[in-house]
Write an enzyme that holds these catalytic residues in place. Sequence first.
Site, PDB file in Angstrom:
ATOM      1  N   LYS A 125       0.847  -1.203   0.000  1.00 54.12           N
ATOM      2  CA  LYS A 125       0.000   0.000   0.000  1.00 54.12           C
ATOM      3  C   LYS A 125       0.880   1.249   0.000  1.00 54.12           C
ATOM      4  O   LYS A 125       0.647   2.193  -0.745  1.00 54.12           O
ATOM      5  CB  LYS A 125      -0.916  -0.005   1.232  1.00 54.12           C
ATOM      6  N   GLN A 176      -5.830  -1.949   9.682  1.00 57.49           N
ATOM      7  CA  GLN A 176      -5.343  -3.199   9.096  1.00 57.49           C
ATOM      8  C   GLN A 176      -5.852  -4.383   9.920  1.00 57.49           C
ATOM      9  O   GLN A 176      -5.647  -4.439  11.131  1.00 57.49           O
ATOM     10  CB  GLN A 176      -3.801  -3.184   9.068  1.00 57.49           C
ATOM     11  N   ASP A 227     -11.289   2.103   2.841  1.00 54.44           N
ATOM     12  CA  ASP A 227     -11.572   0.674   2.667  1.00 54.44           C
ATOM     13  C   ASP A 227     -12.980   0.472   2.119  1.00 54.44           C
ATOM     14  O   ASP A 227     -13.310  -0.613   1.633  1.00 54.44           O
ATOM     15  CB  ASP A 227     -11.459  -0.049   4.016  1.00 54.44           C
TER      16      ASP A 227
END
Length: 287
Positions: free
Chosen positions: A53, A97, A120
Amino acid sequence: MTAQILTALPVVDHLKSDLKSRVAELKSRGVIPCMSVVLVGDNPASLSYIRNKKKLCEEVGSTFKLVQLPTSISEKDFLQQLKSLNQDLTIHGIIIQLPVSDHLKKLDIANLVVPEKDIDGFHKDNTNAIYSGSTNLKLMLPCTPKGVLYLLKFYGIELAGKHVVVIGRSLIVGKPLSMLMSNFDATVTLAHSKTKNLAEITKIADIIVVAIGKTHFIHASHLNPSKKTIIIDVGMNTLNGKLTGDVAPDVLNVAGAVTPVPGGVGPMTVLSLIENLITAAENKFKG
Ligand SMILES: NC(=O)c1ccc[n+]([C@@H]2O[C@H](COP(=O)([O-])OP(=O)(O)OC[C@H]3O[C@@H](n4cnc5c(N)ncnc54)[C@H](OP(=O)(O)O)[C@@H]3O)[C@@H](O)[C@H]2O)c1
């Protein structure tokens, strides 16, 4: 081997140049998109996903901030960290995460990040767009479904009128993707672990998406060779230390096209996350 391999590389290259110019436009207005990743502990798989990422984030000109917290962090301190990130005007996108420590799992993780920074695409305000029939890929949609749709679009694979079988009904992949594909006028069957006679269903599919996390689960015997089925392999499993998907290699002799693992859905997911970040930064200029 007769199947076309639908690699992410040309799609990522194509979309990355668009993301770079959107970041340049933001910079000209004094904004540098910044992503913050909240990691609880030091799970090696999580650290590897985070590296991917960070890499793409920086490649398109955005910045990245890792907030690494101890596994023993109290619920109160964890919520306080999120509150300050939610309020921080220099941060445009936040992800938590997964997995988090067991004692934090009872929190409503999907809704802890404010919807404007929820890159997300898990917050209920963002998923609502899916259930109201949207086909706008520029919205903050969950990243893997969004990435799959971008990949299909790039390769000119139409969804309207097609029979799609999605295997796996998770909240992050199967459920939102099946609904989005229906929004694009596909006829969708959502299969899961209790589905009976799966091979009878997959044999009549035009497109199969498999997202179950079982190494080489889908075999040539699940396909009708005359259909030249398109297979999207979302699975990420480890076999003899190597990343592998839910689709067995023998499928390559009968399918029409298959996404590889690695190099298929994974990079598309990361790309979609960065796209959501840039959208979040752009949205700050909108009313
Ligand atoms: N490439 C990427 O970017 C990406 C992103 C996200 C996830 N993944 C990978 O995708 C896989 C799935 O993850 P997930 O989080 O979406 O799902 P998940 O929460 O792990 O759930 C698995 C799903 O598969 C179904 N399933 C399990 N065994 C099955 C079987 N034998 N036949 C049919 N369905 C079966 C389950 O059915 P029930 O609902 O009946 O239990 C469930 O709906 C994992 O390998 C994960 O690592 C990859």
